[in-house]
Design a protein around this motif. Structure first.
Motif, PDB file in Angstrom:
ATOM      1  N   SER A  73       0.796  -1.234   0.000  1.00  0.00           N
ATOM      2  CA  SER A  73       0.000   0.000   0.000  1.00  0.00           C
ATOM      3  C   SER A  73       0.821   1.273   0.000  1.00  0.00           C
ATOM      4  O   SER A  73       0.268   2.366  -0.154  1.00  0.00           O
ATOM      5  CB  SER A  73      -0.962  -0.002   1.197  1.00  0.00           C
ATOM      6  N   SER A  74       2.139   1.176   0.150  1.00  0.00           N
ATOM      7  CA  SER A  74       2.986   2.369   0.079  1.00  0.00           C
ATOM      8  C   SER A  74       3.377   2.712  -1.354  1.00  0.00           C
ATOM      9  O   SER A  74       3.945   3.784  -1.602  1.00  0.00           O
ATOM     10  CB  SER A  74       4.256   2.177   0.919  1.00  0.00           C
ATOM     11  N   ARG A 111      -1.280   2.078   6.269  1.00  0.00           N
ATOM     12  CA  ARG A 111      -1.731   3.042   5.253  1.00  0.00           C
ATOM     13  C   ARG A 111      -2.873   2.449   4.427  1.00  0.00           C
ATOM     14  O   ARG A 111      -3.867   3.132   4.142  1.00  0.00           O
ATOM     15  CB  ARG A 111      -0.565   3.425   4.334  1.00  0.00           C
ATOM     16  N   GLN A 114      -6.140   2.495   6.385  1.00  0.00           N
ATOM     17  CA  GLN A 114      -6.776   3.807   6.445  1.00  0.00           C
ATOM     18  C   GLN A 114      -7.393   4.182   5.106  1.00  0.00           C
ATOM     19  O   GLN A 114      -8.500   4.739   5.052  1.00  0.00           O
ATOM     20  CB  GLN A 114      -5.766   4.874   6.860  1.00  0.00           C
ATOM     21  N   GLU A 115      -6.715   3.856   4.015  1.00  0.00           N
ATOM     22  CA  GLU A 115      -7.273   4.145   2.693  1.00  0.00           C
ATOM     23  C   GLU A 115      -8.570   3.379   2.477  1.00  0.00           C
ATOM     24  O   GLU A 115      -9.538   3.910   1.915  1.00  0.00           O
ATOM     25  CB  GLU A 115      -6.271   3.783   1.596  1.00  0.00           C
TER      26      GLU A 115
END
Length: 420
Positions: A73-74, A111, A114-115
Motif C-alpha cells: 500500500s505504500s 496506510r 486507512q485508505e
C-alpha cells in the motif's frame, strides 16, 4: 443505554432479501447496533432520537473488499507498465517485497487500512505473508479476515511452514503488545484464513497440508487460480514462461508437478472445504465454470476488475459466472497492480464494462457477496441486519447528475464514504 441515532437518505440498499432500492430509507442505530431499517416514515421515531439526514444519495452496508495485499500500500503507482507480461511482473513484485523492511511493511499495511476505511470499506480479505504482525489490523477500525499466504514446492519446508501456521493461529488467542488489546476481545473484527498462493508456487504436499489446516480449523481458504493462460500452459504441458521463472528462482523441479493437476483438479481439491475462494479466475473455461457452479454453496470467485484491466487480460467471464449463480465477490488486489484501494471504483468499472449487469447485482458483489465469500455473514457485514453491529457507507448523488438512481449511482463523480 445511549440515545438512538437515525441515518436517513433518499435511497437505501442492503435489507436482507431486498429486491429493489428503498426510497426515503433510514437505519436506526443504538450503541453501534442496527435496530431497524426501512422507509423512514414507517419507522418508529422517539422524541430523544437524533436524526442525521445524509441527503440525496444511497445508504448501504459497508463495502467488502474480498481480496487485497495491503503490504504493497505504500506504492504510489503499480509495478511495471499496463499490459506487462505476468511473469515479468512477478519478478518486479518479488524484488519490491525483498527490498521492504518489516517496519515499512507494517506502515504500508496501516496506510492501506486507512485508505480502505476512507473509501467506505468495512471488511477486507487480506493476504498476509510471514512474518505476520496482527497489531496493525487489531488496532484499526477495519474488520479483517487475514489469510496467511504460504508457498513452497519443496517438501523439506513442510514442517517449518506448519509451525508458522500454528504460531499464526495461536496469535489470534494471545495478548499482543502493551499498546494493543487482546485479540480475543476483538475476535468480532479479526478472523483467520489460509492461502496457498498459486499452482505454480505451491507443491501438492503443501496444498494438501493447507487444505487440511483449513478443514480442521473451519477456516476459509483463498487461492490464486486460473489467473493466466501461462498458468494453464504450465500445468498442462510443463512449459512456458513459468518454467523460466521457477528456474530463475531456483525452485524448478518437474517431479513436484507429479502427478499432474489441471485447473479442474485444483477446483475439486478446494471443493472439500466449507468456504473457499478462487481469486481472479480470469481464464476459467466452461467445464471449470460448471464445476465451480456445482459447489457454489461453499465456493466463491473474486473478481479484481482494475487489476484485470492493468494486465490487459481478455474479457472477464462475469456473465458466465452470474448465469451459473456462482457467488462473485470483488477485490482491489494490491497497489502493485492497481492505482488505489477504492473498492467502489471496482464496482464502477463493472458497471461500465458490463452494462447488462443489474445495478443491484453489482451492489451485492461489493457487499453481501464479499461477506459470504469471507464466511462473515451473520456478523453485520454485507447487509443491514437487526441486532447486529451497524457497518454503513454512503454514496452521495453527484451535483452534476440527475434522473433515477441507476443513472448516477456508478457515475464517474460518484464517491463512497464510510458512515459507521
Amino acid at each position: 443505554m445511549n440515545a438512538r441515532r437515525i441515518y436517513r437518505a433518499s435511497h437505501l440498499f442492503g435489507i436482507p432479501d431486498q429486491r429493489d432500492i428503498t426510497e426515503d430509507g433510514a437505519i436506526v442505530v443504538q450503541d453501534g447496533i442496527a435496530i431497524a431499517a426501512g422507509r423512514f416514515r414507517e419507522l418508529e421515531i422517539g422524541a430523544n432520537d437524533t436524526i442525521e439526514d445524509l441527503g440525496d444519495g444511497l445508504l448501504l452496508p459497508g463495502l467488502v473488499n474480498a481480496h487485497t495485499h495491503l503490504e504493497f500500500s505504500s506504492l504510489e503507482d503499480p509495478v511495471g507498465e499496463p499490459g506487462i507480461e505476468f511473469t515479468q511482473w512477478i519478478r518486479l513484485v518479488v524484488a519490491t517485497r525483498q527490498s521492504c523492511s518489516t517496519e515499512n511493511k507494517d506502515l504500508a499495511i496501516a496506510r492501506g487500512i486507512q485508505e480502505s476505511i476512507d473509501s467506505g470499506v468495512s471488511l477486507v480479505g487480506e493476504i498476509a505473508t510471514a512474518p505476520c504482525n496482527l497489531v496493525p489490523y487489531n488496532q484499526s477500525d477495519l474488520d479483517t479476515t487475514v489469510f496467511l499466504e504460504q508457498l513452497g514446492r519443496n517438501t523439506a519446508t513442510l514442517d517449518e511452514l506448519k509451525a508458522t501456521r500454528t504460531s499464526f493461529l495461536r496469535s489470534f488467542d494471545t495478548v499482543n503488545s502493551e499498546q494493543a488489546q487482546t485479540l480475543r476481545h476483538r475476535s468480532n473484527q479479526l478472523a483467520a484464513g489460509m492461502s496457498p498462493h498459486a499452482p505454480y508456487s505451491v507443491g501438492h504436499a503443501l496444498l494438501r497440508s493447507l487444505i487440511d489446516s483449513s478443514k480442521q480449523n473451519r477456516l476459509p481458504l483463498a487461492m490464486h487460480l486460473a489467473e493466466t493462460e501461462q498458468e494453464r500452459e504450465l500445468l498442462e504441458s510443463l512449459s512456458g514462461p513459468f518454467v523460466n521463472l521457477l528456474q530463475e528462482f531456483g525452485v524448478w523441479d518437474r517431479l513436484t508437478f507429479q502427478p499432474p493437476m489441471t485447473i479442474q483438479d485444483y477446483i475439486q481439491a478446494l471443493a472439500v472445504l466449507d468456504r473457499s475462494l478462487i481469486i481472479h479466475g480470469n481464464v476459467l473455461r466452461t467445464e471449470e465454470l460448471d464445476l465451480v457452479a456445482r459447489h457454489r454453496d461453499k465456493m466463491s470467485v473474486v473478481f479484481c476488475p482494475r487489476t484485470h484491466q492493468f494486465f490487459q487480460h481478455h474479457r472477464y467471464p462475469l456473465n458466465e459466472l452470474l448465469q451459473r449463480k456462482i457467488n462473485v465477490a470483488v477485490g482491489t488486489d494490491s497497489r502493485a497492480s492497481n492505482p488505489d484501494l477504492k473498492l467502489f471504483e471496482e464496482l464502477k468499472m463493472i458497471a461500465r464494462e458490463f452494462p447488462e449487469v443489474d445495478e443491484l447485482e453489482i451492489l451485492r458483489m461489493g457487499t453481501r457477496n464479499g461477506a459470504l465469500a469471507l464466511n462473515r455473514m451473520g456478523e453485520g457485514f454485507g447487509q443491514i441486519e437487526p441486532n447486529l453491529r451497524a457497518r454503513i457507507a454512503f454514496i452521495a448523488r453527484p451535483q452534476s447528475e440527475g434522473g433515477p438512481i441507476r443513472n448516477w449511482l456508478f457515475s464517474t463523480d460518484a464517491d463512497c464514504v464510510r458512515v459507521l
